[in-house]
Structures are given as C-alpha cells and as structure tokens.
Design a protein around this motif. Sequence first.
Motif, mmCIF file in Angstrom:
data_model
loop_
_atom_site.group_PDB
_atom_site.id
_atom_site.type_symbol
_atom_site.label_atom_id
_atom_site.label_comp_id
_atom_site.label_asym_id
_atom_site.label_seq_id
_atom_site.Cartn_x
_atom_site.Cartn_y
_atom_site.Cartn_z
ATOM 1 N N THR A 338 -26.646 21.139 -35.404
ATOM 2 C CA THR A 338 -26.585 20.975 -33.963
ATOM 3 C C THR A 338 -26.073 22.260 -33.351
ATOM 4 O OG1 THR A 338 -25.737 19.573 -32.174
ATOM 5 C CG2 THR A 338 -24.262 19.958 -34.024
ATOM 6 N N SER A 340 -25.168 22.240 -29.937
ATOM 7 C CA SER A 340 -24.256 21.820 -28.866
ATOM 8 C C SER A 340 -23.809 20.392 -29.131
ATOM 9 C CB SER A 340 -24.944 21.875 -27.494
ATOM 10 O OG SER A 340 -25.290 23.189 -27.121
ATOM 11 N N ARG A 346 -21.610 24.493 -24.261
ATOM 12 C CA ARG A 346 -23.063 24.426 -24.459
ATOM 13 C C ARG A 346 -23.601 25.769 -24.952
ATOM 14 N NH1 ARG A 346 -25.713 19.918 -22.680
ATOM 15 N NH2 ARG A 346 -24.500 18.436 -21.435
ATOM 16 N N ALA A 361 -33.190 28.653 -23.983
ATOM 17 C CA ALA A 361 -33.106 27.224 -24.294
ATOM 18 C C ALA A 361 -34.373 26.753 -24.997
ATOM 19 C CB ALA A 361 -32.865 26.423 -23.018
ATOM 20 N N MET A 365 -34.555 25.493 -28.878
ATOM 21 C CA MET A 365 -34.989 24.138 -29.217
ATOM 22 C C MET A 365 -36.084 24.170 -30.284
ATOM 23 S SD MET A 365 -34.474 20.922 -28.776
ATOM 24 C CE MET A 365 -33.484 20.861 -27.260
ATOM 25 N N VAL A 377 -29.638 16.720 -31.046
ATOM 26 C CA VAL A 377 -29.819 17.253 -29.697
ATOM 27 C C VAL A 377 -28.805 16.574 -28.790
ATOM 28 C CG1 VAL A 377 -31.413 17.466 -27.745
ATOM 29 C CG2 VAL A 377 -32.272 17.677 -30.102
ATOM 30 N N TYR A 378 -28.007 17.364 -28.100
ATOM 31 C CA TYR A 378 -26.974 16.822 -27.220
ATOM 32 C C TYR A 378 -27.542 16.567 -25.829
ATOM 33 C CZ TYR A 378 -22.474 16.470 -24.751
ATOM 34 O OH TYR A 378 -21.416 16.046 -23.984
ATOM 35 N N GLU A 381 -29.275 18.975 -23.266
ATOM 36 C CA GLU A 381 -29.834 20.141 -23.948
ATOM 37 C C GLU A 381 -31.331 20.233 -23.690
ATOM 38 O OE1 GLU A 381 -29.045 22.224 -28.333
ATOM 39 O OE2 GLU A 381 -28.553 20.120 -28.007
ATOM 40 N N THR A 460 -39.226 20.904 -24.660
ATOM 41 C CA THR A 460 -38.501 20.141 -25.680
ATOM 42 C C THR A 460 -39.404 19.074 -26.287
ATOM 43 O OG1 THR A 460 -36.366 20.512 -24.617
ATOM 44 C CG2 THR A 460 -36.547 18.599 -26.070
#
Length: 549
Positions: A338, A340, A346, A361, A365, A377-378, A381, A460
């Motif tokens: 992970t 975050s 973050r 980002a 990802m 995945v937080y 995110e 994402t």
Amino acid sequence: MTATLSTRPVAAPEPEVAADAWWRGAVIYQIYPRSFADSNNDGVGDLKGITDRLDHVASLGVDGIWISPFFTSPMRDFGYDVADYCDVDPVFGTLEDFDALVVRAHALGLKVIIDQVFCHTSDQHAWFRESRQSRDNSKADWYVWAHAKPDGSPPSNWQSVFGGPAWTWDARRGQYYMHNFLPEQPQLNLHHPAVQDATLEAARFWLDRGVDGFRLDAINFAMHDPALTDNPPVTTPGKRTRPFDFQRHIYNQGHADIPVYLNRMRALTDSYGGRFTVAEVGGEDAEREMKLFTEGDDRLNSAYGFLYLYADKLTGNLLHQAETMWPGMDREGWPSWTFSNHDAPRAVSRWAAEGDRKAFAEMAMLLLMCMRGNAFVYQGEELGLPQAHVPFERLVDPEAIVNWPQTLGRDGARTPMPWRAETPWAGFSSVEPWLPVDPRHPALAAEAQEHDPASTLNATRRAIALRRAHPALRTGRLIPRGVDASLVAFEREGGGERLLCIFNLGPDAQALPAALANEAGWRRLLAVNMDGAAAGTLPPYGAYVATRA
C-alpha cells in the motif's frame, strides 16, 4: 541513466491458485469509517454511509473492502481502543447495520475484511476494569502488570509510540501496567492462554456474521519479553521526535511466541474456508517479522509494512528493495503493498509536487496494480486526493497533538471523503464534519470525476481492470528488467502470458535503454501520461504495460 538486467535468482513459477484463495493478488479498498460517508448527518461517517456508497467501491473493480475499527470505543484513538470486541459503537450504528453492509457487499461481489486489534484494549473494556481491581481476580493477569523498581520508577525503560514511558501507575493494584500506545490502551497479555482464547472467540463472532477475513493491527506488538529487559539505545540515530525513537524495540515487542498465536488464528479462519488474514507489521525488524508471520501454510496469508508508507520519495531503489524482500521462494508468504493509509500522509503529497499530482497519482496507481502481491487502495486514492491541511486547533489525533509540530500526525489523511463538489462539506454530511474538508478536495469529488474519461477516477478503474484481466499481473512471478532512481522496468509472467511494465517515477523525461526501447515485439495494453511521447522516451510520470505482439 543506468539500467541493468537483474542477476537475482529467479523463483519457481507461481503455483496454481485454489478457488478459495481469492485473496491472492486481490485489490482491497480500505475504508476509514469516520470519514467515508455520514448517513445520519451527525458529522461522523457510519456503517449505513458505507453501505450507501458501496456501488462506488464496486465500480472500481476491487475484490473487497477493509473497514477500519467500528467497535464500541471511547475513541481516544478513534476506534483502535476497543471497549467491546463484539459490538458496534453507536456513532457507527448497530450490529444490524453491519449485517446489512455485509449482505450488500457480498451482493456486489465484494469481500469484507475487518480490523482486529488484539495487542491492547481500551481501559474501558470490561476485562481491564476487572483486571485493575486487584492482583488476584479472575482477570488479574490478562494484562501486563509489573511492580515498580525499588526507587518507584517504571519496571523497564520501554517507551510508548505516542510519547512517554510505556508504563502507567495504577494505585488500586499498586503496580504499573504496560501500554505500547496511549495510556488508555493497556497491553493485553497474549502469553496467557485464556486471553488468546478470548480474542479468538471475538474473531469467531465476526466470522459467524460473514466477514471474509481480518487485518491484524500492529501484530508484532502482541507479545513482550516477560523478563521486562530494558531496550538498548539506538546507536546510529536518525530524526528523533519522541522518546520512542531513542530505543531499539527488541524486548517490548516481537516475542518468539507470536507465531504460535498466529497458528491458532489461521486454524480458526481456515475452519471457515476461503478467509484471508493479513498482518500489519512496522518497525526496524519488519522484514524478518513479516516473513516469519506468513511462513508456510499454518500462519497468516499475507503481511504488509511501512516501506512505502513512510518513504519521503518513490525511487527505483525502493521498489527494488521491495521485490527482493519477497522473491517467491519455497514456503514464503505472500506480500501486500500500500502506498497510503489512515496512518501515513497521502503518497501523492509525499512523492510529487503540487502541479504534478494528477499525473503522478495515475502512474502510481498503475504501478501498484502491476506489483507482485496484494494491492491495498486507501479511500480517496482513486480520486488523487492530496494530504489535507488540518490547522492545529482542529487536530484530534493524539500523536499529532503531542508531537506538534515535529510530526503533523494522521488527521490530514483522515479528512472526509468528497462525494459531490457543489454541496456543503463535499457531500460527506449536511453538518460540519469531525475533521475539516480541505478546500482542494471538492473539485476532486467522485461525482465530478465520474463522467470524465481523463479523470484519475477512471484511470484507476482502467488500471484495476487491467490487473483483473491478466493473471500475470494478479499472481504471476516478477522478473526485473532494470532499475535506476527514476525508471523501473520489470516483466510479469504467469497464466500463459508475459507482460512488460515500464514506469518513469520522476518529473523529467527519461530515455529508455536500448534493451527496452525496441518495442517491435510488444503491443501496449495500457499507458498513462504517454501522449505525444517520442519513440524510446518516457515523458514525466509516463508508464505503460505491454504484451507480446
């Protein structure tokens, strides 16, 4: 730039994945319930709010959710101080609300994983209330109690994570009790068979309600050295912001009997079939402990640490360190990764300048989806949320308040999830939330990104869909192709396919080495930040995944 072919021994091919090992290579979405969605408009997220928003989670293509603690708690550490392992705190709802959440999640094809916090309880837990009454009651030794030294000082020099000694005097017993975290979080004595039995019965309670697995919080803190040996000092100190940083944590945690307890936990979860267990392991000995806690077929399924969570910069060397930690050898456990979570700033704010955060980002990802292991995945995110600014007067995190301004604490990663841009508090609640909404977050709200194919949200979804569609990404072996500070390349092989994954981790364009620049034999499956790229060049934060043509 230098990029070299790896000479690391190649592990055996990954084994066939059994039907009940759904978790192997899974993507799990972490939900911090206080900040996900508020259904009753009291400013705090709740279980009904989660249920109402599960369609969003399912639309990402993830395999399951991990929900941070929602148990009865006085909230001194916001749920990680549990007062009743087998009930829901009223601020989050009821057991019936939890049951409804599980039913809805399963209907959407989502597994449900919950936290189990078995290293300590709240000081308001019935077990501790009884334990502190005397030295000879039925739960007198369910916690870690010890006599003062002859001069009245604590039994050892151990320090708590949140600052100050790991011991608090209790006048009723005339003894100190141990706490690795807050004084309101007394340490359970998991050396005691009855305490182990009680925690396993609590786990069984939730298994019977349909949960699909557990994340075991800070499990390397589960057992201490009964001799209460002093910890030695750190001989080569780095940055030190609290007394905890002055010691090597050899004797207050990481006891050799922890795997015996984990054997019992695994036997319980295996008796239900298809359940998943993952350890959270931090600290200087995390690599060894993660492997120890997941070794063979009778301990936990997986583990994750803080390699990425506390890193100031994402580099090729960091990724190389991660891959060498878990080479895929015989009897080795399965890693989880992970970037975050609720305990760390973050990643997009730690690792990228403000103007680069969207590009970063989306690259990060895709990278997470290509790594060997499970991906966590937080919440937020998938929207590219930056770390929120929380002014000192709004801080609630006890660690942040005590250590201000040396550490900014965890509140900035726990602010409310933005759902709708043009509504008060970004659609999280109709009243002011428990933490402020960062003014940069509403523009990144889920509904604002939903129908934009160029949004981070939809990037994402594409990255997760790629992982789901290709067994090589989900469970295949990883073959390094080259690494330097800003460029990483590796292949993933499995399920009869071989994929090439290349990432520019930095803000400057990178020329690919000759061994990677020739794409004649490859066909790109997914690319990010590659528009207008010259042949053999990766633009800033450019990345792509390709298959054999």
